[in-house]
Design an enzyme around this catalytic site. Structure first.
Site, short mmCIF file in Angstrom:
data_model
loop_
_atom_site.label_atom_id
_atom_site.label_comp_id
_atom_site.label_asym_id
_atom_site.label_seq_id
_atom_site.Cartn_x
_atom_site.Cartn_y
_atom_site.Cartn_z
N LYS A 84 0.80 -1.22 0.00
CA LYS A 84 0.00 0.00 0.00
C LYS A 84 0.84 1.28 0.00
O LYS A 84 0.40 2.29 -0.53
CB LYS A 84 -0.97 0.00 1.18
N ASP A 124 -11.01 2.40 1.07
CA ASP A 124 -11.37 2.12 2.47
C ASP A 124 -11.73 3.43 3.16
O ASP A 124 -12.74 3.53 3.85
CB ASP A 124 -10.19 1.46 3.21
N GLY A 147 -7.13 -0.26 17.92
CA GLY A 147 -6.32 -0.80 16.84
C GLY A 147 -5.45 0.26 16.19
O GLY A 147 -5.84 1.43 16.11
N GLY A 149 -3.25 -0.85 13.30
CA GLY A 149 -2.69 -1.48 12.11
C GLY A 149 -2.97 -0.70 10.85
O GLY A 149 -3.38 0.47 10.90
N GLY A 150 -2.76 -1.34 9.70
CA GLY A 150 -2.90 -0.66 8.42
C GLY A 150 -4.28 -0.07 8.19
O GLY A 150 -4.42 1.07 7.75
#
Length: 290
Positions: A84, A124, A147, A149-150
């Site tokens: 990404k 997203d 969270g 993360g990505g």
């Protein structure tokens, strides 16, 4: 509508034309490809009679793969981890949705331009922004994220850019958690503890099918009961333990299935120039997760 300089080919019979030399190719690039995108896009190509085909790939040479997208006139490319960030320097334009989080998940190739022209975005981010509006969430509401993360970058940035400034980010990893919270001007915490908020958002694998915490709740009952809306980004299953608990408590929910369907629909429209209806998106999403 325009699809890279050409109108999408429609079969008068409503079915996808037989594979031919003019069929447009869209692909995905991921470390571990799944069938979700493949099923989603190909189902809609068939339903709408579009002369497209979608195929998932993996690669150990992302620069060569993106070069192939350009050189072969591949119309669209979905990008997953770990690519990404790496693709940013390989495209021609980066839209705000990707630039704001330094992560790309969609590349569209304008094949009408000699040699192609690659534009990157993050659907997203766009999907979360759309869901915030569709579910009537208000910037005055407080948000508790879990969270770092990505996917967390896309989700938290979509909230921040839509005016949500009362946020707390909970993450076990203090390095990534603090860095993301500071970038967004949110509070950081290592544990949820007794914190509550109007909107609680799970952006961890807790509750994911097949994972070590498949049957666990991302937030405890006290935090759930105090929320106005519960948002779980986990898509498989769509009815996670968190979503099930929130429904049982009569609390409004936003599911990961909604996120993955909307982000795929955004990709679909960018690739083909055709926007599926809400019913068609729902049907494709159900097929993709079957």
């Amino acid at each position: 509508m325009n699809a890279g300089g050409r109108r999408p080919t429609l079969n008068a019979g409503g079915r996808r034309p037989t594979l031919n030399k003019d069929t447009r190719l869209c692909i995905s690039l991921a470390a571990r490809p799944s069938n979700i995108g493949t099923r989603f896009h190909n189902y809609l190509y068939d339903l709408l009679g579009l002369d497209f085909i979608y195929k998932a790939f993996t690669t150990t040479d992302i620069a060569a793969a993106i070069g192939g997208v350009r050189a072969l006139g591949i119309r669209g490319c979905s990008v997953s981890m770990p690519f990404k960030q790496d693709v940013i320097e390989l495209v021609d334009d980066v839209e705000q949705s990707a630039a704001s989080i330094n992560a790309v998940n969609t590349i569209v190739n304008d094949t009408a331009v000699p040699g192609g022209h690659l534009t990157a975005s993050n659907t997203d981010y766009l999907a979360v922004a759309r869901l915030i509006a569709e579910h009537g969430l208000q910037p005055s509401q407080s948000v508790l994220f879990r969270g770092s993360g990505g996917m967390a970058s896309a989700v938290t940035a979509a909230f921040r850019d839509n005016g949500f400034h009362r946020g707390t980010l909970v993450a076990r990893n203090p390095d990534t958690g603090r860095a993301l919270a500071e970038r967004l001007d949110y509070e950081y915490a290592a544990e949820v503890g007794d914190r509550t908020a109007d909107v609680i958002v799970n952006i961890t694998p807790v509750g994911m099918a097949g994972g070590p915490e498949e049957h666990d709740l991302a937030f405890d009952a006290t935090t759930i009961d105090a929320a106005h809306t519960v948002f779980d980004v986990v898509a498989l299953p769509s009815e996670t333990p968190l979503i099930t608990a929130a429904r049982a408590a009569g609390i409004a929910v936003i599911t990961g299935a909604e996120v993955i369907a909307l982000q795929a629909a955004e990709q679909f429209e960018r690739y083909t120039g055709v926007r599926p209806t809400t019913e068609q998106i729902a049907a494709a999403s159900a097929v993709s997760r079957a």
